[in-house]
Scaffold this active site. Structure first.
Site, short mmCIF file in Angstrom:
data_model
loop_
_atom_site.label_atom_id
_atom_site.label_comp_id
_atom_site.label_asym_id
_atom_site.label_seq_id
_atom_site.Cartn_x
_atom_site.Cartn_y
_atom_site.Cartn_z
N ASP A 43 36.42 0.74 30.00
CA ASP A 43 35.73 -0.14 29.05
C ASP A 43 34.67 -0.93 29.83
O ASP A 43 34.76 -1.07 31.06
CB ASP A 43 36.72 -1.13 28.39
CG ASP A 43 36.20 -1.70 27.07
OD1 ASP A 43 36.72 -1.32 26.02
OD2 ASP A 43 35.26 -2.53 27.11
N ASP A 69 30.54 1.42 31.77
CA ASP A 69 29.52 1.21 30.74
C ASP A 69 29.05 2.60 30.34
O ASP A 69 28.39 3.29 31.14
CB ASP A 69 28.37 0.37 31.31
CG ASP A 69 27.25 0.17 30.28
OD1 ASP A 69 27.24 0.86 29.25
OD2 ASP A 69 26.37 -0.66 30.55
N VAL A 70 29.36 3.01 29.13
CA VAL A 70 29.11 4.39 28.71
C VAL A 70 27.62 4.74 28.65
O VAL A 70 27.27 5.92 28.55
CB VAL A 70 29.75 4.70 27.34
CG1 VAL A 70 31.25 4.68 27.41
CG2 VAL A 70 29.22 3.76 26.25
N ASN A 96 34.59 6.89 22.50
CA ASN A 96 34.94 5.97 21.42
C ASN A 96 34.03 4.75 21.33
O ASN A 96 34.15 3.96 20.40
CB ASN A 96 36.41 5.54 21.67
CG ASN A 96 36.91 4.49 20.74
OD1 ASN A 96 36.98 4.72 19.53
ND2 ASN A 96 37.22 3.32 21.27
N TYR A 160 22.94 2.49 12.99
CA TYR A 160 24.34 2.91 13.18
C TYR A 160 24.57 4.25 12.50
O TYR A 160 25.17 5.17 13.07
CB TYR A 160 25.25 1.82 12.61
CG TYR A 160 26.73 2.00 12.84
CD1 TYR A 160 27.27 2.00 14.13
CD2 TYR A 160 27.61 2.12 11.76
CE1 TYR A 160 28.64 2.13 14.33
CE2 TYR A 160 28.98 2.24 11.95
CZ TYR A 160 29.49 2.24 13.24
OH TYR A 160 30.85 2.37 13.43
N LYS A 164 25.66 7.69 14.39
CA LYS A 164 26.92 8.38 14.05
C LYS A 164 26.61 9.72 13.36
O LYS A 164 27.34 10.69 13.54
CB LYS A 164 27.80 7.49 13.17
CG LYS A 164 28.26 6.19 13.85
CD LYS A 164 29.16 6.43 15.05
CE LYS A 164 29.86 5.14 15.50
NZ LYS A 164 30.73 5.33 16.67
N THR A 194 39.94 -4.18 13.36
CA THR A 194 39.85 -4.37 14.82
C THR A 194 38.95 -5.59 15.03
O THR A 194 38.56 -6.26 14.07
CB THR A 194 39.17 -3.15 15.49
OG1 THR A 194 37.81 -3.09 15.02
CG2 THR A 194 39.87 -1.84 15.18
N1 NAD Z 1 36.80 -0.73 13.08
C1 NAD Z 1 36.19 -0.02 12.14
O1 NAD Z 1 36.27 -0.34 10.93
C2 NAD Z 1 35.42 1.21 12.52
C3 NAD Z 1 34.98 2.05 11.48
C4 NAD Z 1 34.28 3.21 11.81
C5 NAD Z 1 34.01 3.51 13.12
N2 NAD Z 1 34.43 2.67 14.11
C6 NAD Z 1 34.10 3.06 15.49
O2 NAD Z 1 35.27 2.99 16.28
C7 NAD Z 1 34.90 2.79 17.64
C8 NAD Z 1 35.79 1.71 18.23
O3 NAD Z 1 35.59 0.52 17.51
P1 NAD Z 1 36.72 -0.60 17.30
O4 NAD Z 1 36.70 -0.94 15.86
O5 NAD Z 1 37.99 -0.17 17.95
O6 NAD Z 1 36.02 -1.82 18.06
P2 NAD Z 1 36.50 -2.93 19.09
O7 NAD Z 1 35.50 -4.01 18.98
O8 NAD Z 1 37.96 -3.27 18.92
O9 NAD Z 1 36.34 -2.21 20.49
C9 NAD Z 1 35.10 -1.86 20.98
C10 NAD Z 1 35.19 -1.78 22.49
O10 NAD Z 1 33.96 -1.22 22.95
C11 NAD Z 1 33.69 -1.80 24.21
N3 NAD Z 1 32.29 -1.56 24.57
C12 NAD Z 1 31.19 -2.13 24.03
N4 NAD Z 1 30.08 -1.69 24.65
C13 NAD Z 1 30.49 -0.79 25.59
C14 NAD Z 1 29.83 0.01 26.55
N5 NAD Z 1 28.49 -0.02 26.68
N6 NAD Z 1 30.57 0.79 27.36
C15 NAD Z 1 31.92 0.83 27.25
N7 NAD Z 1 32.60 0.09 26.35
C16 NAD Z 1 31.90 -0.70 25.53
C17 NAD Z 1 34.05 -3.25 24.01
O11 NAD Z 1 34.23 -3.94 25.24
C18 NAD Z 1 35.35 -3.14 23.19
O12 NAD Z 1 36.50 -3.12 24.02
C19 NAD Z 1 33.41 2.49 17.64
O13 NAD Z 1 32.70 3.65 17.99
C20 NAD Z 1 33.12 2.14 16.18
O14 NAD Z 1 31.78 2.41 15.84
C21 NAD Z 1 35.13 1.54 13.84
#
Ligand code: NAD
Length: 255
Positions: A43, A69-70, A96, A160, A164, A194
């Site tokens: 992360d 950092d991805v 992710n 976004y 995606k 989340t």
């Molecule tokens: N939660 C939802 O409703 C939802 C819906 C659809 C898609 N998603 C997708 O699910 C994935 C995870 O989201 P989540 O809801 O678990 O969010 P979250 O906020 O709980 O976690 C996101 C994580 O990404 C990390 N991060 C941010 N920038 C980064 C980078 N440059 N390199 C590495 N890590 C980085 C953050 O530190 C954090 O730990 C994302 O791709 C999001 O677009 C989430």
């Protein structure tokens, strides 16, 4: 007839997960570790990644943490090298990272647009490119966290949705490209509680839950279960798919 217990699907396998300090990534790290995988929890938030890895180790699993950092190809190379020197293999790559930037097209400046694509889409390309040799050697699987935004339009999220949506086509391309060597699929979560939802009001959450035919919001564990399926041999005949895991939100006409 004797009914045998299902074996842990990832025993002897190694998974690298991104954005796994919280939410969907952390839940998936826990799930894969619980099913026997050695997990590299990465992360941007290194402390958070260490916390998740420590929790898995305390629970008897095998985990390591690292800052990644991805959006940095150089850091990707280092992370893959660490995976190889740790267990000698990479079976599962869970890509992710993402964040949903709000702003209609006429409100976004160039930097905001490009940042969103870099985080959600370029990062997938960097991760796959760096991991192909190890994944090929293991006959591995890539699972990408996309979003319901790839399938349905929501006001206020053009960058976004574009990022995606790019994953939607990339998954098919990668599946065709790497054929029997590496399977590649994506999950498209709906509304999942989340940190991304930290600022949502109770009313907004209730409305979102009501829009999904299952009548509730998703949990990170709901998505982790789908990722684990696609990453496992249970899905050995599944590749190039974008699987909606949204409680039916995208197939409902409910507003
Ligand atoms: N939660 C939802 O409703 C939802 C819906 C659809 C898609 N998603 C997708 O699910 C994935 C995870 O989201 P989540 O809801 O678990 O969010 P979250 O906020 O709980 O976690 C996101 C994580 O990404 C990390 N991060 C941010 N920038 C980064 C980078 N440059 N390199 C590495 N890590 C980085 C953050 O530190 C954090 O730990 C994302 O791709 C999001 O677009 C989430």
């Amino acid at each position: 007839m004797t009914v045998a217990a299902a074996p842990a699907r990832f025993t002897g396998r190694t998974a690298l997960l991104t954005a796994a300090a919280s939410g969907i990534g952390a839940a998936t790290a826990r799930r894969l570790a619980a099913e026997g995988a050695a997990v590299l929890v990465t992360d941007l938030d290194a402390r958070g990644a260490r916390r998740v890895a420590e929790e898995i180790r305390v629970g008897g699993g095998r985990a390591r943490a690292r800052h990644l950092d991805v959006t940095s190809p150089a850091q990707w190379a280092e992370a893959v090298t660490e995976t190889e020197s740790w267990t000698g293999r990479l079976d599962v790559l869970h890509l992710n990272a993402g964040r949903n930037l709000r702003g209609a097209a006429h409100e976004l400046d160039d930097d905001a647009w490009h940042d969103q694509l870099r985080l959600c889409l370029d990062s997938v390309f960097y991760g796959v490119r760096a991991s192909v040799p190890l994944l090929r050697a293991a006959g591995g699987a890539v699972v990408i966290t996309s979003s319901v935004h790839a399938a349905v339009g929501f006001k206020g999220f053009p960058a976004y949705a574009a990022a995606k949506g790019g994953i939607d086509a990339l998954v098919r391309q990668l599946a065709v490209e790497y054929g029997g060597q590496i399977r590649c699929n994506a999950v498209l979560p709906g509304s999942v509680v989340t940190a991304l939802w930290a600022e949502a009001s109770p009313e907004y959450k209730a409305q979102a839950a009501a829009r999904a035919p299952v009548g509730r919001l998703g949990t990170p564990e709901d998505i982790a279960a789908a990722v684990a399926f696609l990453a496992s041999d249970d899905a050995s005949f599944v590749t190039g798919q974008n699987l909606l895991v949204d409680g039916g939100r995208s197939i409902s006409s409910q507003e």
